[in-house]
Design an enzyme around this catalytic site. Structure first.
Site, mmCIF file in Angstrom:
data_model
loop_
_atom_site.group_PDB
_atom_site.id
_atom_site.type_symbol
_atom_site.label_atom_id
_atom_site.label_comp_id
_atom_site.label_asym_id
_atom_site.label_seq_id
_atom_site.Cartn_x
_atom_site.Cartn_y
_atom_site.Cartn_z
ATOM 1 N N LYS A 139 0.842 -1.197 0.000
ATOM 2 C CA LYS A 139 0.000 0.000 0.000
ATOM 3 C C LYS A 139 0.884 1.256 0.000
ATOM 4 O O LYS A 139 2.046 1.140 0.389
ATOM 5 C CB LYS A 139 -0.940 -0.032 1.193
ATOM 6 C CG LYS A 139 -0.281 0.397 2.512
ATOM 7 C CD LYS A 139 -1.322 0.648 3.554
ATOM 8 C CE LYS A 139 -0.733 1.092 4.841
ATOM 9 N NZ LYS A 139 -0.271 2.421 5.013
ATOM 10 N N ASP A 226 -3.953 6.498 5.502
ATOM 11 C CA ASP A 226 -2.846 5.682 6.015
ATOM 12 C C ASP A 226 -3.343 4.396 6.674
ATOM 13 O O ASP A 226 -2.776 3.333 6.460
ATOM 14 C CB ASP A 226 -2.036 6.518 7.028
ATOM 15 C CG ASP A 226 -0.761 5.814 7.489
ATOM 16 O OD1 ASP A 226 -0.097 5.178 6.646
ATOM 17 O OD2 ASP A 226 -0.432 5.896 8.689
ATOM 18 N N HIS A 231 -6.377 -0.768 6.676
ATOM 19 C CA HIS A 231 -6.318 -1.628 7.862
ATOM 20 C C HIS A 231 -7.671 -1.723 8.606
ATOM 21 O O HIS A 231 -8.133 -2.809 8.931
ATOM 22 C CB HIS A 231 -5.285 -1.113 8.862
ATOM 23 C CG HIS A 231 -3.907 -0.960 8.287
ATOM 24 N ND1 HIS A 231 -3.471 -1.663 7.197
ATOM 25 C CD2 HIS A 231 -2.855 -0.179 8.655
ATOM 26 C CE1 HIS A 231 -2.220 -1.328 6.926
ATOM 27 N NE2 HIS A 231 -1.830 -0.425 7.802
HETATM 28 C C1 BG6 Z 1 1.166 1.364 8.685
HETATM 29 C C2 BG6 Z 1 0.984 2.862 8.757
HETATM 30 O O1 BG6 Z 1 0.546 0.864 7.537
HETATM 31 O O2 BG6 Z 1 0.578 0.770 9.831
HETATM 32 C C3 BG6 Z 1 1.581 3.403 10.050
HETATM 33 O O3 BG6 Z 1 1.621 3.471 7.643
HETATM 34 C C4 BG6 Z 1 1.014 2.683 11.239
HETATM 35 O O4 BG6 Z 1 1.355 4.807 10.163
HETATM 36 C C5 BG6 Z 1 1.165 1.173 11.057
HETATM 37 O O5 BG6 Z 1 1.711 3.101 12.395
HETATM 38 C C6 BG6 Z 1 0.496 0.398 12.163
HETATM 39 O O6 BG6 Z 1 0.743 -0.950 12.024
HETATM 40 P P1 BG6 Z 1 0.961 -1.860 13.291
HETATM 41 O O7 BG6 Z 1 1.028 -3.246 12.762
HETATM 42 O O8 BG6 Z 1 2.218 -1.407 13.943
HETATM 43 O O9 BG6 Z 1 -0.218 -1.608 14.155
#
Ligand code: BG6
Length: 459
Positions: A139, A226, A231
């Site tokens: 992404k 983001d 997510h």
């Molecule tokens: C990433 C984002 O995709 O996911 C970040 O670009 C974010 O900003 C991160 O902090 C969070 O992922 P995880 O797995 O650490 O919760």
């Protein structure tokens, strides 16, 4: 849905940040588990010697918190070779072709900015390397619906849709898999998983840190793009989709759920920016980019109609924690209890990060109270099944073995952009919030009709 295993793993951008933070460590862990069976070819523009790349790999694995055992490290290093070259130069792809020799089913992993995806994919196609290849891309898949379509069109000039594996690392998280098992392997839960029993759903992704050294990237993106459109919508899909029909993929089930989600309403969208954000390196002095986003969604299907979904995500909040919370409907008042002692609604919480856990909040009769009081039934998944693999371990292994279930397809990506597009087109003003707080006060209003945002599990 598994296909033949890849016979070489080619990583474009192996000298970059993502490789340093995620890739080497995950490859090392796969090697340790005996799950790597092919050579690895790194490609990047930097003029690094093989020895320098190995040193960098060792440091990265160690910095990721792994104890580096020489046997595993040597086995991994023994697989690794390096091709130096400019991604604009067709000779680079010829050299990649020579480096992968007779491999028939290469896996190409593009750890490059998306602006280079088209160029790299047409380079490998031009060198005749894509016929039985899989291409893994990271992404962001566009910055809105139109650019997501343009990006796909660019890729489709060189490879077929079924050859493209789009990474959303949330799909590799243990918590999302736990969720599917909880939902679809337990009659007790599945029977309350609907509008008759659930009053509202709250999803929180809180991070206690800021954008740090990613200012340039982040300022053009913001929280909604983001982490929400990808997510958190994936988390929502795992939480609310119907079970895949016979022969259907999980992504088809996620896609069907997204199709049922109403296009988001900008008047139910709150944007925030933590104080001090504008002095981050790479951030515009008058930036209005949001580092916090809170929004409401509605799912217009028989299972969820009229059940509000509240989502919030932000940086520099009070703690780092991601959770999904189902707040159930309050029971009818039991006649044997006085009016003062009515029970509260039950809640079911699935914590995704930093560790997966399940909490059920029930009402019980406690000896120390006169009426029903909430009690917590808590379960940490690691206590029962041990620590699971990291998301990238899951995703690399799936891509290497051709398991498509952990990846998203273009129609799902487009549907996600369709849902948030009005929030991009009519973005409200950004409110400032204090570091370490719970974001702008305006976001509290969103969840107010349903009792407000509940304190997080460990709050
Ligand atoms: C990433 C984002 O995709 O996911 C970040 O670009 C974010 O900003 C991160 O902090 C969070 O992922 P995880 O797995 O650490 O919760």
């Amino acid at each position: 849905m598994c296909a033949a295993e890849a016979d070489v793993f080619v990583v474009f951008g192996i000298t970059g940040d993502l490789a340093k933070e995620m890739t080497f460590r995950s490859l090392y862990r796969l090697e340790r588990r005996g799950l790597l069976g092919c050579p690895i070819v790194g490609v990047a523009v930097d003029d690094w010697s093989p020895a320098a790349l190995r040193r960098h790999m060792r440091d990265a694995i160690r910095a990721g918190g792994e104890r580096v055992e020489s046997k595993t490290f040597d086995a991994l290093a023994g697989r690794l070779s390096y091709v130096q070259g400019d991604f604009d130069d067709s000779a680079t792809y010829e050299r990649v072709g020579a480096a992968i020799e007779k491999a028939k089913r290469p896996l190409f992993y593009l750890e490059t900015p998306p602006s280079l995806f088209g160029r790299v994919v047409s380079g490998i196609a031009g060198a005749g390397l894509t016929e039985h290849a899989r291409v893994v891309v990271e992404k962001p898949f566009g910055h809105d619906l139109a650019s997501a379509r343009a990006l796909a069109a660019d890729l489709h000039r060189s490879v077929r849709e079924e050859q493209i594996f789009r990474v959303d690392h949330y799909l590799g998280k243990l918590g999302l898999e736990e969720l599917l098992y909880l939902r679809f392997a337990n009659t007790m839960l599945e029977s309350v998983w609907n509008r008759d029993h659930v009053a509202c759903i709250q999803i929180t992704m809180a991070e206690s840190f800021g954008v740090e050294d990613r200012g340039r990237f982040y300022d053009a993106v913001g929280a909604l793009r983001d982490v929400v459109v990808n997510h958190l919508l994936q988390l929502l899909a795992a939480a609310t989709m119907d079970a895949p029909k016979d022969g259907d993929s999980l992504d088809a089930a996620r896609h069907r759920l997204f199709q049922a989600v109403a296009t988001a309403d900008p008047s139910r969208y709150v944007r925030g920016q933590y104080s001090g954000y504008r002095s981050t390196k790479g951030v515009a002095a008058r930036s209005t980019t949001e580092t916090y986003a809170a929004l409401d969604l509605r799912i217009d299907n028989d299972r969820w109609r009229d059940v509000p979904v509240h989502i919030r995500a932000g940086k520099h909040l009070r703690m780092t924690q991601t959770e999904l919370r189902f707040i159930l409907r309050a029971p009818p008042p039991p006649s044997f209890l006085s009016r003062r002692n009515q029970p509260e609604a039950n809640e079911l919480v699935l914590r995704i990060d930093p560790h997966t856990g399940l909490r059920l909040i029930l009402e019980a009769h406690r000896a120390d109270a006169s009426g029903p009081e909430p009690i917590n039934l808590d379960m940490e998944f690691a206590r029962q099944g041990g620590e699971g693999p990291t998301p990238y371990e899951v995703l690399f292994h799936a891509a290497l073995t051709g398991d498509t279930e952990f990846f998203t397809h273009q129609d799902t990506v487009e549907e996600a952009w369709r849902i948030v597009q009005p929030l991009l087109d009519h973005a409200p003003q950004t409110h400032s919030y204090r570091k370490g707080s719970w974001g702008p006060a305006a976001a509290r209003e969103l969840a107010k009709p349903h009792g407000g945002w509940r304190p997080l599990w460990t709050e």
